[in-house]
Motif scaffolding. Sequence first.
Motif, PDB file in Angstrom:
ATOM      1  N   GLN A 123       0.834  -1.215   0.000  1.00  0.00           N
ATOM      2  CA  GLN A 123       0.000   0.000   0.000  1.00  0.00           C
ATOM      3  C   GLN A 123       0.862   1.256   0.000  1.00  0.00           C
ATOM      4  OE1 GLN A 123      -3.766   0.029   2.064  1.00  0.00           O
ATOM      5  NE2 GLN A 123      -3.531  -2.119   2.665  1.00  0.00           N
ATOM      6  N   ARG A 124       1.970   1.174  -0.724  1.00  0.00           N
ATOM      7  CA  ARG A 124       2.848   2.332  -0.934  1.00  0.00           C
ATOM      8  C   ARG A 124       2.657   2.814  -2.377  1.00  0.00           C
ATOM      9  NH1 ARG A 124       8.326   2.239   2.568  1.00  0.00           N
ATOM     10  NH2 ARG A 124       7.437   1.421   4.496  1.00  0.00           N
ATOM     11  N   MET A 125       1.877   3.878  -2.533  1.00  0.00           N
ATOM     12  CA  MET A 125       1.547   4.387  -3.860  1.00  0.00           C
ATOM     13  C   MET A 125       2.496   5.508  -4.312  1.00  0.00           C
ATOM     14  SD  MET A 125      -0.897   2.399  -4.544  1.00  0.00           S
ATOM     15  CE  MET A 125      -1.789   1.202  -3.552  1.00  0.00           C
ATOM     16  N   THR A 126       3.225   6.099  -3.362  1.00  0.00           N
ATOM     17  CA  THR A 126       4.170   7.166  -3.725  1.00  0.00           C
ATOM     18  C   THR A 126       5.207   6.688  -4.747  1.00  0.00           C
ATOM     19  OG1 THR A 126       3.882   8.238  -1.578  1.00  0.00           O
ATOM     20  CG2 THR A 126       5.828   8.851  -2.846  1.00  0.00           C
ATOM     21  N   VAL A 154      14.390   4.963  -9.964  1.00  0.00           N
ATOM     22  CA  VAL A 154      13.615   5.575  -8.876  1.00  0.00           C
ATOM     23  C   VAL A 154      13.053   4.492  -7.965  1.00  0.00           C
ATOM     24  CG1 VAL A 154      11.515   6.880  -8.340  1.00  0.00           C
ATOM     25  CG2 VAL A 154      13.030   7.675 -10.144  1.00  0.00           C
ATOM     26  N   LEU A 155      12.531   3.423  -8.564  1.00  0.00           N
ATOM     27  CA  LEU A 155      11.944   2.340  -7.766  1.00  0.00           C
ATOM     28  C   LEU A 155      12.988   1.593  -6.946  1.00  0.00           C
ATOM     29  CD1 LEU A 155       9.121   0.719  -9.929  1.00  0.00           C
ATOM     30  CD2 LEU A 155       8.949   2.413  -8.127  1.00  0.00           C
ATOM     31  N   ILE A 156      14.208   1.517  -7.454  1.00  0.00           N
ATOM     32  CA  ILE A 156      15.290   0.870  -6.682  1.00  0.00           C
ATOM     33  C   ILE A 156      15.477   1.602  -5.363  1.00  0.00           C
ATOM     34  CG2 ILE A 156      17.796   0.504  -6.609  1.00  0.00           C
ATOM     35  CD1 ILE A 156      17.637  -0.140  -9.625  1.00  0.00           C
ATOM     36  N   GLN A 187      14.328   1.821   0.533  1.00  0.00           N
ATOM     37  CA  GLN A 187      13.638   2.467   1.650  1.00  0.00           C
ATOM     38  C   GLN A 187      12.681   1.492   2.336  1.00  0.00           C
ATOM     39  OE1 GLN A 187      14.129   5.933   2.587  1.00  0.00           O
ATOM     40  NE2 GLN A 187      13.202   5.057   4.400  1.00  0.00           N
ATOM     41  N   LEU A 188      11.969   0.688   1.547  1.00  0.00           N
ATOM     42  CA  LEU A 188      11.047  -0.305   2.109  1.00  0.00           C
ATOM     43  C   LEU A 188      11.811  -1.347   2.923  1.00  0.00           C
ATOM     44  CD1 LEU A 188       8.273  -1.692   2.385  1.00  0.00           C
ATOM     45  CD2 LEU A 188       8.722  -2.833   0.195  1.00  0.00           C
ATOM     46  N   ASP A 192      12.778   0.075   6.202  1.00  0.00           N
ATOM     47  CA  ASP A 192      11.633   0.129   7.129  1.00  0.00           C
ATOM     48  C   ASP A 192      11.280  -1.253   7.670  1.00  0.00           C
ATOM     49  OD1 ASP A 192      11.527   2.824   6.636  1.00  0.00           O
ATOM     50  OD2 ASP A 192       9.875   2.706   5.198  1.00  0.00           O
ATOM     51  N   ILE A 193      11.395  -2.265   6.801  1.00  0.00           N
ATOM     52  CA  ILE A 193      11.122  -3.644   7.235  1.00  0.00           C
ATOM     53  C   ILE A 193      12.122  -4.073   8.301  1.00  0.00           C
ATOM     54  CG2 ILE A 193      11.191  -6.068   6.495  1.00  0.00           C
ATOM     55  CD1 ILE A 193      10.017  -5.140   3.802  1.00  0.00           C
ATOM     56  N   SER A 194      13.390  -3.748   8.080  1.00  0.00           N
ATOM     57  CA  SER A 194      14.442  -4.112   9.055  1.00  0.00           C
ATOM     58  C   SER A 194      14.198  -3.450  10.406  1.00  0.00           C
ATOM     59  CB  SER A 194      15.814  -3.691   8.519  1.00  0.00           C
ATOM     60  OG  SER A 194      16.107  -4.384   7.334  1.00  0.00           O
ATOM     61  N   LYS A 195      13.750  -2.191  10.389  1.00  0.00           N
ATOM     62  CA  LYS A 195      13.468  -1.485  11.641  1.00  0.00           C
ATOM     63  C   LYS A 195      12.319  -2.136  12.395  1.00  0.00           C
ATOM     64  CE  LYS A 195      15.058   3.208  10.571  1.00  0.00           C
ATOM     65  NZ  LYS A 195      14.606   4.615  10.318  1.00  0.00           N
TER      66      LYS A 195
END
Length: 558
Positions: A166-169, A219-221, A226-227, A230-233
Amino acid sequence: MKQVLTINTQTTTEKENDKNKSFLKGTLILTVAGIVVKVIGSLNWIFVSRVLGGEGIGLYQMAFPIYFLAFNISTAGVPIAISIITAEHVALKDIWGAKRVFHISMTLMFFTGILCSLLTYFGAQWLIDWHFIRDPRAYYAVVALSPAIFFVTILASSRGYLQGWQRMTPTGVSQIVEQIFRVITMILFAQLLLPYGLEYAAAGASLGAVAGAVAGLLVLIYFHWQLNKDISKKYGTHLAPPPNTKVESVGRIMKRIFKLSLPVSATSIMLPIVANLDLMIVPQRLEVAGYTVNEATKLFGYLTGMAVPLVNLATILTAALAISIVPAISEARMLRNYDSCFKQTAGAIRIANFICFPAFVIVFILAVPIASLIYNAPGAGPAVWVSAFSIVLLGLHQITTAVLQGLGHPTVPMVNMIIAAIAKVILNWTLTAQPSLGIMGAAWATAADIGIAALINLYFLHKYIGYKIEFKQVAKNIMAAAVMAVIIYATYHLIMFKLSSNAIATLSSVFVGAVAYIVVLLLVRGILESDMEAIPVVGKFAIKGLRKIGVFKEASQE
């Protein structure tokens, strides 16, 4: 005990509100990105047309359908399938499984992308030899487009995975970057290669697709990095399947991807199929109605080149809404939270109606002025006028199709579109040949096509989650739209009488009518506070203001 239950209820409500905000934030991002991409694309064609001229554009357009077909075969609806399956794993906190699905699907897409690129590259001469492409000069444009198929395939799959979270950015930003680099490259290489001949200039323009896809992928890389950060955190670096969870085999996951993606792909392919059926039927039946070949061609252009793009422009927000709702519904279904599925469906359809009803009124009342203002073609007015009915129906169809896909029933909308397409062919054949209707008959057939598919979708939504159209809410939309129609009509004619300026009259009447529509909806309580609260950024401020004037009750009074 009562206090605990209250706290739990509030927590559940807060979670649902957070999901609604995230869902609508994604819709807003995709809508803005879609508008920006369309504006850049429109400006691009102005510059490219000046460089290549009609003949050069023709060479480019001969190659582009081959690329578009190969890209559709390569992806085959996989991005939506990845989005759905990823959302399911994320809902169950199976992060390891979500990442595994991504790796498997990307491997699959890597090989299909390579295969379709190679087939396009080596098949370019064959397409010319067998006269699928009539002009041999288009060979270079086809060859130039072939590498883009691989990169766009990977790009689309990456977007599907991020949408599953649900990441549309990432999708919105990559679309804009892709379009910018595509446009710059098209203009630059078309200009540089023009001295060598039109065929090379058209090939240079085709390289824009490659540059855009590579830029979007870069850009997607970043967003994937970033994802993962966030998952690791949140979940740690050492991911494993949840306890007591059966790990699906690679073959089973691939089978699931194909099972979900093929109906979606077939639904997408139905659009060009129906367009080709229109091409074969409409001009021919217009001639039966008494029009000359040239007149029939012009009327067909009015419908497909002017009226239909207006309908698509009016539903750009609902198209973004449809993309955003697929993973949201899929997640709720996986958690067996069918109440959330129902609420999100109802909310999405309310938002679609809120947008589509005023858009319908604008196009319906101002059909001729809009056709004159945008296309300098008042003759397109009748086709635009009838096509206005398609706006509300298309918005409903987009949302219901997306919800059914999220519910794990992608075959249903596909079958419904086939049934609707058959009805459209019959209506096109019958109505377009009527001298009293002509091209309006074809426009009515298009509206019926979309409407039939949407209504059958609604039947299945009622079957699966018990959803029914909120007629009371729709009646409020119709009431506000009726007032808006009267005000737009009066304002337009008043300004035309005073100033005789179609542009000023059209734009002013649209603005005044839109304000009237919102005011009437607020007076009849046609806008729900829950929907307003979910709107990012402006929602909270709007609620505070509306509470002050008494439209919404104060929190302490509820």
